[in-house]
Scaffold this active site. Sequence first.
Site, PDB file in Angstrom:
ATOM      1  N   CYS A 135       0.826  -1.197   0.000  1.00  0.00           N
ATOM      2  CA  CYS A 135       0.000   0.000   0.000  1.00  0.00           C
ATOM      3  C   CYS A 135       0.862   1.250   0.000  1.00  0.00           C
ATOM      4  O   CYS A 135       0.765   2.094  -0.878  1.00  0.00           O
ATOM      5  CB  CYS A 135      -0.920   0.004   1.217  1.00  0.00           C
ATOM      6  SG  CYS A 135      -1.841   1.554   1.367  1.00  0.00           S
ATOM      7  N   GLU A 209      -4.710  -5.636  -2.742  1.00  0.00           N
ATOM      8  CA  GLU A 209      -4.747  -4.272  -3.282  1.00  0.00           C
ATOM      9  C   GLU A 209      -5.399  -4.274  -4.680  1.00  0.00           C
ATOM     10  O   GLU A 209      -6.205  -3.401  -4.992  1.00  0.00           O
ATOM     11  CB  GLU A 209      -3.332  -3.690  -3.394  1.00  0.00           C
ATOM     12  CG  GLU A 209      -2.785  -3.138  -2.106  1.00  0.00           C
ATOM     13  CD  GLU A 209      -3.359  -1.754  -1.759  1.00  0.00           C
ATOM     14  OE1 GLU A 209      -4.369  -1.322  -2.368  1.00  0.00           O
ATOM     15  OE2 GLU A 209      -2.809  -1.109  -0.859  1.00  0.00           O
TER      16      GLU A 209
END
Lengths: 220, 220, 220, 220
Positions: A135, A209
């Site tokens: 991230c 993600e």
Amino acid sequence: MHLFSRLKADASGDWASYVEHQFVHELGTGELPKSSFRHYLVQDYLFLIQFARAYALGIYKSPTPQDMRQSLEGVKAIMDVELDLHLELCASWGMSREDIENAPEAAQTIAYTRFVLEAGMAGDLLDLQVALAPCIIGYAEIGKGLAEKHGQTLDGNPYKRWIEEYSGSTYQNLAAEFGAWIDATAGVYLTEARVPRLRKLFAKASQLEADFWQMGLEAS
Amino acid sequence: MHLFSRLKADASGDWASYVEHQFVHELGTGELPKSSFRHYLVQDYLFLIQFARAYALGIYKSPTPQDMRQSLEGVKAIMDVELDLHLELCASWGMSREDIENAPEAAQTIAYTRFVLEAGMAGDLLDLQVALAPCIIGYAEIGKGLAEKHGQTLDGNPYKRWIEEYSGSTYQNLAAEFGAWIDATAGVYLTEARVPRLRKLFAKASQLEADFWQMGLEAS
Amino acid sequence: MHLFSRLKADASGDWASYVEHQFVHELGTGELPKSSFRHYLVQDYLFLIQFARAYALGIYKSPTPQDMRQSLEGVKAIMDVELDLHLELCASWGMSREDIENAPEAAQTIAYTRFVLEAGMAGDLLDLQVALAPCIIGYAEIGKGLAEKHGQTLDGNPYKRWIEEYSGSTYQNLAAEFGAWIDATAGVYLTEARVPRLRKLFAKASQLEADFWQMGLEAS
Amino acid sequence: MHLFSRLKADASGDWASYVEHQFVHELGTGELPKSSFRHYLVQDYLFLIQFARAYALGIYKSPTPQDMRQSLEGVKAIMDVELDLHLELCASWGMSREDIENAPEAAQTIAYTRFVLEAGMAGDLLDLQVALAPCIIGYAEIGKGLAEKHGQTLDGNPYKRWIEEYSGSTYQNLAAEFGAWIDATAGVYLTEARVPRLRKLFAKASQLEADFWQMGLEAS
């Protein structure tokens, strides 16, 4: 960012599915449906609250005061700055604080955030950092890539502000610092025998993600 | 099972989406594609390992030795019995231990299990129990419902063994005991002011269970 | 501070053994041996690092963003302000940062800090707050009491600065805010059935605070 | 037991203060005051409950199913066997279950147990194992040493049963297995850079064990 680079190289397929996702591509061209972006924004706000908790967990799990300070910077960045910026951005897209705070967390938001929190709690600081890295560093890579490719056409792009935030020097520095911090921790805690598990952790976080982008795309 | 019944009633839509899922229906009729069941079985094995960790967390979080013993029974049931039964069942469907242990966790498996573990770690024993309940008590309800509805036609049903396991008295008793244990904990820790959060926890866990069935269905 | 007042009244003996400890008395009269204060100061620094971790755990365990912010204020108060003040104070007593950071934690420091951290991790936010309260609110009570009783003779007292810090409005407000925060959490999580365990937690934490003073006294 | 032997050698002073404590010596000669032993027995029961929680934490923190099983054996050994044996032993010394379960935990019991639990939660499985090792392997060393030195005079020794329990093959094997398990974990997680922190952890746990004997001695 030695460990990060190594893990990224090892997970190249999962990494590409994340940083080169169609959602990212359409952010750059400005073609992303606005409903997709709105859905993403709301979920990203809920995501950030969990990430503040993950950084707080980092304080708790820090073996040194220096690590505690580094984690605290992460908590502050989110709680004192990013959440407000996010609400502002949401407001500019017509969503109120109430809309956002009352929105239910999507399964994809839950999957990634709880995966990170749990990997960090069960393991050590290095596990937590590796789970957070896709991230934190990935957004810097995505922001920078979009700015380089679409920098000349950003003025008409409704997602200009997002791209500028993540390609800007503040965020780029934060991500670089995070990479250096991982290496410092790896300098104490990394063994070759741990690499297969860290690789799995990193690849899974990258997939989650990608799922998060996909959730946004499918919301249109 | 007073608290459980209340939470179930409050989350009736999410609960129905889980216990009356198409996957469940097709288990009962025997029409479920075998590839769906195989995918489910493998993920359920990986799921059980995380659930053993959740019960172990229950030991750690127990306010009394009696609660510790109750949690320990859960760990033992999984680690000393269910995992082996599962491997046997998998073997009868042509899958080896290696196939199963090396399978990657699906996003849906991660989402539910890490959600439970994290809710339990962040909250108290009651939070952990409420997050576990849809799985533990829901499977008893599903098993019993399928046995009642399809009991006369089970002989030709490839999923007979699964239905018998969860409708059998061993599992039914385990689930009833779990419901009584929640009530005992609620007797000490429940306040009306907590109900909205527990309701949200329960509803979310039910949704994540429905997602788990859906994952199986889509694997065909 | 309703819950705090109640717990304090219930543990009046343990509370008195802490806030009226000989160490406290001698701080007020200025008669405390300097070696006792030095030993205390060093251990209190190590204690604060663990308390910053406990507040960070509070962020992790917070059920609402508002609770997260409250916990974060506690982390910042320690890590951004108090630790530096402490080092300054230590420097004025002839101790360097190295002296302090390399000092081994005393058993009493370990006992209290790990008891708090562990009670908070195993329980919920209310458990954590109740375990923290004797320290946070107790120091305000002690500081105020000493200022009232010895305010006219502080100029010649070597411990003047310490007394002024904890009797000053900044610390008094922080403690009052903490008491209000406990009540807010209790408003959601407190049941009468929990009171015996919370009482035990509070009494034990008060005893461990008394042990901490005793450790200082015996270091002379 | 390579890592254990190394840590023991590095902490030789703290180790000796624990395994050669006066309490141990007097157990061997039978001269230990009975009130000391009674106090110790009660606190050791409360200690074991916390150690069962620490082993349960081990299940939660285990990176592999094999590690989970190893931790589970530890939980079972305490909860299914040792606690009952302890109550029996206590009964033979005139203390009932109620006496024991209602006894308050001494500061020394809290210090060691919470230190272990917290080190394990904040760190990884290796940290947890290193914090547990002085107790688990130390008792085997103490039991064996006493049996060798005082084996011929055990018949008149009131602590004969205690010595036989820890010098017996069941406990000796359990401790040896634990040492092998640490080495297996160290094989994956140990780095030279971690050694100073592990050494500190081990030395501190050994000191806290010595404090535990001292508590018993002073109870006479």
